[in-house]
Scaffold this active site. Sequence first.
Site, PDB file in Angstrom:
ATOM      1  N   GLY A   1      24.532  56.177  64.294  1.00 16.95           N
ATOM      2  CA  GLY A   1      24.543  55.327  65.725  1.00 16.95           C
ATOM      3  C   GLY A   1      26.238  55.263  66.039  1.00 16.95           C
TER       4      GLY A   1
ATOM      5  N   HIS B   1       4.564  75.791  38.258  1.00 15.70           N
ATOM      6  CA  HIS B   1       6.077  75.568  38.651  1.00 15.70           C
ATOM      7  C   HIS B   1       6.348  74.263  39.279  1.00 15.70           C
ATOM      8  CE1 HIS B   1       9.622  77.442  40.697  1.00 15.70           C
ATOM      9  NE2 HIS B   1       9.787  76.171  41.465  1.00 15.70           N
ATOM     10  N   GLU B   2       5.336  73.579  40.105  1.00 12.51           N
ATOM     11  CA  GLU B   2       5.755  72.225  40.230  1.00 12.51           C
ATOM     12  C   GLU B   2       5.548  71.338  39.225  1.00 12.51           C
ATOM     13  OE1 GLU B   2       7.064  71.778  42.939  1.00 12.51           O
ATOM     14  OE2 GLU B   2       6.812  73.563  44.047  1.00 12.51           O
TER      15      GLU B   2
ATOM     16  N   PRO C   1      26.356  62.439  60.928  1.00 15.08           N
ATOM     17  CA  PRO C   1      25.300  62.467  62.007  1.00 15.08           C
ATOM     18  C   PRO C   1      24.275  61.513  62.065  1.00 15.08           C
ATOM     19  CG  PRO C   1      25.913  64.648  61.351  1.00 15.08           C
ATOM     20  CD  PRO C   1      26.342  63.735  60.177  1.00 15.08           C
TER      21      PRO C   1
END
Length: 641
Positions: A204, A421-422, A201
Amino acid sequence: MANNNNSGKRSLVTWVIIFLSVMTLANIFSTPNKMEGAQTLTYSVLVDKIKKNEVLSVEMQGQSLSGLLKNNQKFVSYAPQDSGLVSLLEQHNVALSAIAPEKENAGWGVTLLTWLPMILFFGLLFFMMRQMTASNGKAMSFGKSKARLLGGKKKVTFADVAGIEEAKQELQEIVEFLKSPLKFERLGGKIPKGALLVGPPGTGKTLLAKAIAGEAGVPFFTISGSDFVEMFVGVGASRVRDMFEQAKKASPCILFVDEIDAVGRHRGAGLGGGNDEREQTLNQLLVEMDGFETNSGIIVIAATNRPDVLDPALLRPGRFDRQIIVSNPDISGREAILKVHVKKVPLAPDVDLAVIARGTPGFSGADLANLINEAALLAARRNKTMVTMRDIEDAKDKVMMGSERRSLVMDDKEKMMTAYHEAGHAICSLHLPESDPLHKVTIIPRGRALGVTMQLPEKDKYSQSMTYLTSRLSILFGGRIAEEMILGKENVSTGASNDIQVATNIARKMVTEWGMSDTMGPIAYEEPEGQVFLGYSISKRKNMADSTALMVDKEIRRIIDEAYKHTEKLLKEHKKELDILAHGLMEYETLSGEEIAKLLEGKKIRQESKKKSTIKPRPTVPTAGELPELETVTEPIPETV
């Protein structure tokens, strides 16, 4: 225009009939009363009043009587056949006048009132029959094609399409044949009857079809595959026949069917029987494209993003001779697409489209158009006269990571947990082989995530190695393991739920689809695509024994456990870097890849005056090792790096 005139005439006739009906009813139910307010007297009472000399005048019309009493009271009465009434009136000096009784043929007015109900009845009957005939025509047109003839002054041409040069070249050949067919026919060549545009998707496909319509200079019919689908059997097939009949009249022409997978699915693979409406529609489409009748001069172009579900008979030569792949653009294609979309956008001198193209791998043409539009909207909100590189970068972050949610308030413990965490994801990405470069890390909530670690590949990738996939698994588990190291297993959060899901899917595909397990071997145990029923994907497994399924599950568990242990070892070795990066995220909230490298090297970043977070001791935040217990008091940062 003729239809509008006919509708106007029918409306005028309807209103005339309604007006005449109202007038007739008014005439029928309204009786003119010349003696308005008159008193009704019985004949005996009237005779008694005459004898008492109370009557002034009497008017006789047959046996109907009306008149005036001496007290100026009007009256009406009805007299029997009494010959002595006239002499009685004369005796008491009552003025007497007589009017001839009304006849049935009293004039054209009475005649009209007599015949008008009958005329109106037949008029309404005729009108209702006309309406029924028109309704029957509409019912008969139920099976007519819904194909629309594309027109308009504003046309899309191949100059408006960029990034898919190979597809343009194949379609330009079709356009050239329509313009000069003798160029190909003199060498015995035949133009393909159909071309199927295949691609994900947003690449074009429909835009290419519009460009063909603008370039060809021939009639261009467009229809969607869903326009053939109806609950009534035979309607879809009838519409296919009518569509090709219309195309024959306008030959040579182009017929574009968008989303053909709605009607061209593999026969016998559906949940219904083999004689349903959709399959009958597909059968008719196959016959029209290459049956006993030759539809010369009609070129069918279709588009789909699911070629795997199409019926093989639809894809064979003679129907869709060419399958044109419309894939996501490469770096040069993305730059060309950006140049098309920025034609009407005022750009600042610092905007470099080549840099934007390098930083948007995997973007489709629709994604790039959305990126430029978001940047223009963002610049307008900032009251700028031109779109700057900063606007485009912020728009790219919004498209890739989601909008910032600064209004979401997190307490210090949750913010610290998100920072570690990140940081765990980021440290793993810096030290694992074949890992994509780190682009940006933020603990500002974006979209549905409380924090985001974003990596961008240096170049377009068309395949993934086993080393890359195992590194990807370790990066995904980096966030959960960092939480365990700092806060303990009993305090880990649900923030790793999506990471675990993605990692499990990767490990399952490594075992069942990609043959990356020595134990299971290079065998496909699951189909890559499954049926979709009621919104749920149903995997189609091949014949697999229960013992084999158990082995598959064990191999998935082994791959995940190895990645988990490797990540745990890696983060323990770089614990100091983990702490430094987590503190930096608590202070700055958002860090770019270059800033993270400087921070880990001990260099200072952001010398310019900016509001930063101030870190104060806070004994309630659980920590581990030499990490001091922290409390963070943040002030809003106006801009995101």
